[in-house]
Design a protein around this motif. Structure first.
Motif, PDB file in Angstrom:
ATOM      1  N   ASP A   1       0.829  -1.206   0.000  1.00  0.00           N
ATOM      2  CA  ASP A   1       0.000   0.000   0.000  1.00  0.00           C
ATOM      3  C   ASP A   1       0.865   1.258   0.000  1.00  0.00           C
ATOM      4  N   ARG A   2       1.907   1.259   0.826  1.00  0.00           N
ATOM      5  CA  ARG A   2       2.778   2.433   0.904  1.00  0.00           C
ATOM      6  C   ARG A   2       3.421   2.731  -0.450  1.00  0.00           C
ATOM      7  N   GLU A   3       3.813   1.682  -1.173  1.00  0.00           N
ATOM      8  CA  GLU A   3       4.422   1.867  -2.496  1.00  0.00           C
ATOM      9  C   GLU A   3       3.433   2.516  -3.459  1.00  0.00           C
ATOM     10  N   VAL A   4       2.168   2.091  -3.415  1.00  0.00           N
ATOM     11  CA  VAL A   4       1.146   2.672  -4.288  1.00  0.00           C
ATOM     12  C   VAL A   4       0.911   4.135  -3.930  1.00  0.00           C
ATOM     13  N   VAL A   5       0.848   4.438  -2.637  1.00  0.00           N
ATOM     14  CA  VAL A   5       0.628   5.812  -2.203  1.00  0.00           C
ATOM     15  C   VAL A   5       1.753   6.721  -2.682  1.00  0.00           C
ATOM     16  N   GLU A   6       2.988   6.267  -2.570  1.00  0.00           N
ATOM     17  CA  GLU A   6       4.121   7.087  -3.010  1.00  0.00           C
ATOM     18  C   GLU A   6       4.074   7.314  -4.525  1.00  0.00           C
ATOM     19  N   THR A   7       3.619   6.322  -5.278  1.00  0.00           N
ATOM     20  CA  THR A   7       3.475   6.500  -6.725  1.00  0.00           C
ATOM     21  C   THR A   7       2.443   7.583  -7.030  1.00  0.00           C
ATOM     22  N   ILE A   8       1.338   7.582  -6.291  1.00  0.00           N
ATOM     23  CA  ILE A   8       0.300   8.600  -6.493  1.00  0.00           C
ATOM     24  C   ILE A   8       0.830   9.984  -6.150  1.00  0.00           C
ATOM     25  N   TRP A   9       1.514  10.107  -5.018  1.00  0.00           N
ATOM     26  CA  TRP A   9       2.031  11.422  -4.623  1.00  0.00           C
ATOM     27  C   TRP A   9       3.103  11.917  -5.587  1.00  0.00           C
ATOM     28  N   LYS A  10       3.907  11.013  -6.109  1.00  0.00           N
ATOM     29  CA  LYS A  10       4.928  11.419  -7.076  1.00  0.00           C
ATOM     30  C   LYS A  10       4.287  12.055  -8.304  1.00  0.00           C
ATOM     31  N   ALA A  11       3.172  11.486  -8.777  1.00  0.00           N
ATOM     32  CA  ALA A  11       2.472  12.048  -9.927  1.00  0.00           C
ATOM     33  C   ALA A  11       1.853  13.393  -9.589  1.00  0.00           C
ATOM     34  N   ILE A  12       1.246  13.507  -8.388  1.00  0.00           N
ATOM     35  CA  ILE A  12       0.616  14.771  -7.980  1.00  0.00           C
ATOM     36  C   ILE A  12       1.663  15.874  -7.830  1.00  0.00           C
ATOM     37  N   GLU A  13       2.779  15.560  -7.166  1.00  0.00           N
ATOM     38  CA  GLU A  13       3.807  16.570  -6.952  1.00  0.00           C
ATOM     39  C   GLU A  13       4.452  17.004  -8.261  1.00  0.00           C
ATOM     40  N   GLY A  14       4.638  16.063  -9.185  1.00  0.00           N
ATOM     41  CA  GLY A  14       5.185  16.431 -10.491  1.00  0.00           C
ATOM     42  C   GLY A  14       4.257  17.348 -11.249  1.00  0.00           C
ATOM     43  N   ASN A  15       2.964  17.083 -11.172  1.00  0.00           N
ATOM     44  CA  ASN A  15       1.989  17.953 -11.823  1.00  0.00           C
ATOM     45  C   ASN A  15       1.962  19.340 -11.182  1.00  0.00           C
ATOM     46  N   MET A  16       2.122  19.387  -9.858  1.00  0.00           N
ATOM     47  CA  MET A  16       2.119  20.680  -9.166  1.00  0.00           C
ATOM     48  C   MET A  16       3.326  21.524  -9.570  1.00  0.00           C
ATOM     49  N   ARG A  17       4.491  20.900  -9.663  1.00  0.00           N
ATOM     50  CA  ARG A  17       5.682  21.652 -10.089  1.00  0.00           C
ATOM     51  C   ARG A  17       5.507  22.180 -11.506  1.00  0.00           C
ATOM     52  N   ALA A  18       4.918  21.371 -12.370  1.00  0.00           N
ATOM     53  CA  ALA A  18       4.734  21.788 -13.757  1.00  0.00           C
ATOM     54  C   ALA A  18       3.740  22.940 -13.868  1.00  0.00           C
ATOM     55  N   LYS A  19       2.759  22.982 -12.974  1.00  0.00           N
ATOM     56  CA  LYS A  19       1.745  24.038 -13.025  1.00  0.00           C
ATOM     57  C   LYS A  19       2.178  25.324 -12.333  1.00  0.00           C
ATOM     58  N   GLY A  20       3.278  25.302 -11.589  1.00  0.00           N
ATOM     59  CA  GLY A  20       3.772  26.542 -10.975  1.00  0.00           C
ATOM     60  C   GLY A  20       3.543  26.673  -9.486  1.00  0.00           C
ATOM     61  N   TRP A  21       3.272  25.563  -8.781  1.00  0.00           N
ATOM     62  CA  TRP A  21       3.127  25.641  -7.325  1.00  0.00           C
ATOM     63  C   TRP A  21       4.490  25.879  -6.697  1.00  0.00           C
ATOM     64  N   ARG A  22       4.545  26.863  -5.804  1.00  0.00           N
ATOM     65  CA  ARG A  22       5.779  27.204  -5.107  1.00  0.00           C
ATOM     66  C   ARG A  22       5.502  27.337  -3.611  1.00  0.00           C
ATOM     67  N   ARG A  23       6.551  27.614  -2.840  1.00  0.00           N
ATOM     68  CA  ARG A  23       6.403  27.728  -1.385  1.00  0.00           C
ATOM     69  C   ARG A  23       5.415  28.828  -1.001  1.00  0.00           C
ATOM     70  N   ASP A  24       5.426  29.952  -1.724  1.00  0.00           N
ATOM     71  CA  ASP A  24       4.572  31.071  -1.366  1.00  0.00           C
ATOM     72  C   ASP A  24       3.636  31.494  -2.503  1.00  0.00           C
ATOM     73  N   ALA A  25       3.425  30.631  -3.471  1.00  0.00           N
ATOM     74  CA  ALA A  25       2.574  31.004  -4.619  1.00  0.00           C
ATOM     75  C   ALA A  25       1.901  29.781  -5.202  1.00  0.00           C
ATOM     76  N   ALA A  26       0.732  30.038  -5.791  1.00  0.00           N
ATOM     77  CA  ALA A  26      -0.035  29.008  -6.486  1.00  0.00           C
ATOM     78  C   ALA A  26      -0.322  29.504  -7.903  1.00  0.00           C
ATOM     79  N   PRO A  27      -0.549  28.617  -8.870  1.00  0.00           N
ATOM     80  CA  PRO A  27      -0.825  29.069 -10.231  1.00  0.00           C
ATOM     81  C   PRO A  27      -2.131  29.854 -10.299  1.00  0.00           C
ATOM     82  N   ARG A  28      -2.134  30.911 -11.111  1.00  0.00           N
ATOM     83  CA  ARG A  28      -3.335  31.702 -11.300  1.00  0.00           C
ATOM     84  C   ARG A  28      -4.298  31.050 -12.275  1.00  0.00           C
ATOM     85  N   GLU A  29      -3.757  30.157 -13.107  1.00  0.00           N
ATOM     86  CA  GLU A  29      -4.605  29.472 -14.064  1.00  0.00           C
ATOM     87  C   GLU A  29      -3.931  28.159 -14.425  1.00  0.00           C
ATOM     88  N   ILE A  30      -4.725  27.101 -14.560  1.00  0.00           N
ATOM     89  CA  ILE A  30      -4.163  25.794 -14.906  1.00  0.00           C
ATOM     90  C   ILE A  30      -4.684  25.358 -16.278  1.00  0.00           C
TER      91      ILE A  30
END
Length: 413
Positions: A384-413
């Motif tokens: 289960d832990r392996e599956v969860v990490e795979t899901i989070w890896k995809a979510i975090e990669g998508n967030m970086r690509a969309k412009g999520w930062r420590r103090d900012a979020a994308p204005r449009e996706i």
């Protein structure tokens, strides 16, 4: 009126400040927690062990001026994070379980806000909590024409025990500033969103535009956009959408256990869910100092347009009705903007509709659920832990690509 040492509200506040909460029990000598509908006492262990009957009336007064019992105070505190409709539904359910023997008071939004703020120690002034008897005596001892002012001063300190009369007189000489609830909100929430639109023209500057020099020494600048010492804007919380389908393996009742705890359990074995949850995930690349908080929801009826720019993932079963109220009701268009995720059983093929979404939807599988009492059931959950990490890896990669930062979020996706 209760003494300061045995005042239920004051004991409740002290318990929260110590990092704990009182325990509902069926007797004053028991420490075993029971459902709130069956409880007869509330046991506090800080600073000393005290058991108070749970039907005791407190100093908290409703908007209609009626005393609110300790059971209602505890019920409101443990349900402080759920939505108003869910809170009212939980109050009705609890009243049905008690079958007329008692009833909890369903606090209004303003009552709930003031009570939770006071219990957390974020504010000491609220019109809903009467001062302790000792505070009133301290104010009366001052006498003179300033008696009304002294009463207000000691009442505002009602959560801290009695106040020395001489000290109360000194406090009366202070300028009262109030807190955010009394200054901005008053007795009901106020919408100040229109102020933002009026101030936007003075607070913003076009990208690349520098401040214009002064037209003459010591004179004003020609640039209408003057520098302002503004505080940094807090990054909004990213949102993950879940499916309400009964066939979905991941719903609101088991999402926190799976995504945050790394262990899968079927929804049927857990308590009835709410429609919004908060989970935390440590993402060092985005914020090395604190975990990122995510909001999990399974309904979009109350979504504001700007909320869609915060959606980072959508869990789907492939059923088209799930996307009916989405900003992008066409799945092909939706998954161009948002990371799609399908969770199924290991060894089973995903539905044809999910396969038709292509690479834009991540397909993951967990081991089929087995009765925990069956031999080898626990050993099958190590993946289960392996599956969860795979899901989070995809979510975090998508967030970086969309412009999520420590103090900012994308204005449009």
């Amino acid at each position: 009126m209760a003494t300061p040492d045995l005042d239920p509200l004051l004991l409740f506040r002290q318990a929260i400040a110590a990092g704990g909460k009182p325990t509902p029990t069926t007797s004053p000598t028991s420490d075993e927690e029971v459902p709130l509908a069956q409880a007869t006492h509330l046991v506090f262990v800080h600073p000393t062990r005290v058991a108070i009957p749970i039907d005791t009336q407190t100093r908290f007064l409703s908007a209609q001026g009626k005393q609110v019992g300790l059971r209602s105070i505890y019920f409101t505190w443990i349900n402080r994070d759920i939505t108003i409709p869910a809170y009212n539904a939980a109050a009705e359910k609890l009243n049905e379980e008690m079958a007329g023997t008692a009833a909890v008071h369903s606090c209004s939004f303003v009552e709930r806000l003031n009570l939770v703020t006071w219990l957390e120690g974020a504010g000491d002034e609220t019109e809903f909590i009467k001062p302790l008897a000792g505070d009133k005596d301290a104010a009366a001892a001052s006498g003179g024409s300033g008696a009304v002012t002294k009463t207000v001063t000691t009442a505002s300190r009602s959560g801290r025990g009695t106040l020395d009369p001489r000290l109360a007189q000194i406090y009366d000489g202070e300028r009262r500033m109030g807190d955010r609830n009394s200054v901005l909100r008053g007795i009901k929430p106020t919408d100040f969103s229109h102020i933002r639109k009026q101030a936007a023209q003075f607070m913003t500057r076009k990208p690349g535009q520098a401040a214009a020099p002064s037209s003459m020494p010591g004179g004003p600048t020609n640039n209408p956009s003057l520098p302002i010492n503004s505080k940094p804007v807090r990054r909004p919380d990213p949102i993950i959408l879940l499916s309400q389908s009964a066939s979905s393996l991941l719903r609101m009742s088991n999402a926190k256990t799976f995504l945050e705890g790394g262990r899968y359990a079927p929804p049927e074995t857990l308590n009835a869910p709410v429609h919004m949850l908060h989970i935390q995930r440590s993402i060092k690349e985005m914020d090395p100092n604190r975990p990122v908080r995510f909001i999990l929801v399974d309904q979009t009826e109350n979504f504001k347009p700007e909320y869609w720019n915060r959606v980072v993932a959508v869990f789907t079963t492939g059923q088209a009705w799930q996307f009916k109220n989405y900003k992008w009701s066409n799945p092909t268009e939706l998954f161009k903007h948002v990371q799609g995720i399908y969770l199924g059983w290991r060894g089973e093929q995903p539905p044809e509709s999910v396969r038709g979404f292509g690479h834009r939807v991540l397909t993951c599988s967990v081991e089929k659920w087995r009765d925990p009492g069956a031999p080898g059931a626990e050993t099958s959950r190590w993946r289960d832990r392996e599956v969860v990490e795979t899901i989070w890896k995809a979510i975090e990669g998508n967030m970086r690509a969309k412009g999520w930062r420590r103090d900012a979020a994308p204005r449009e996706i």
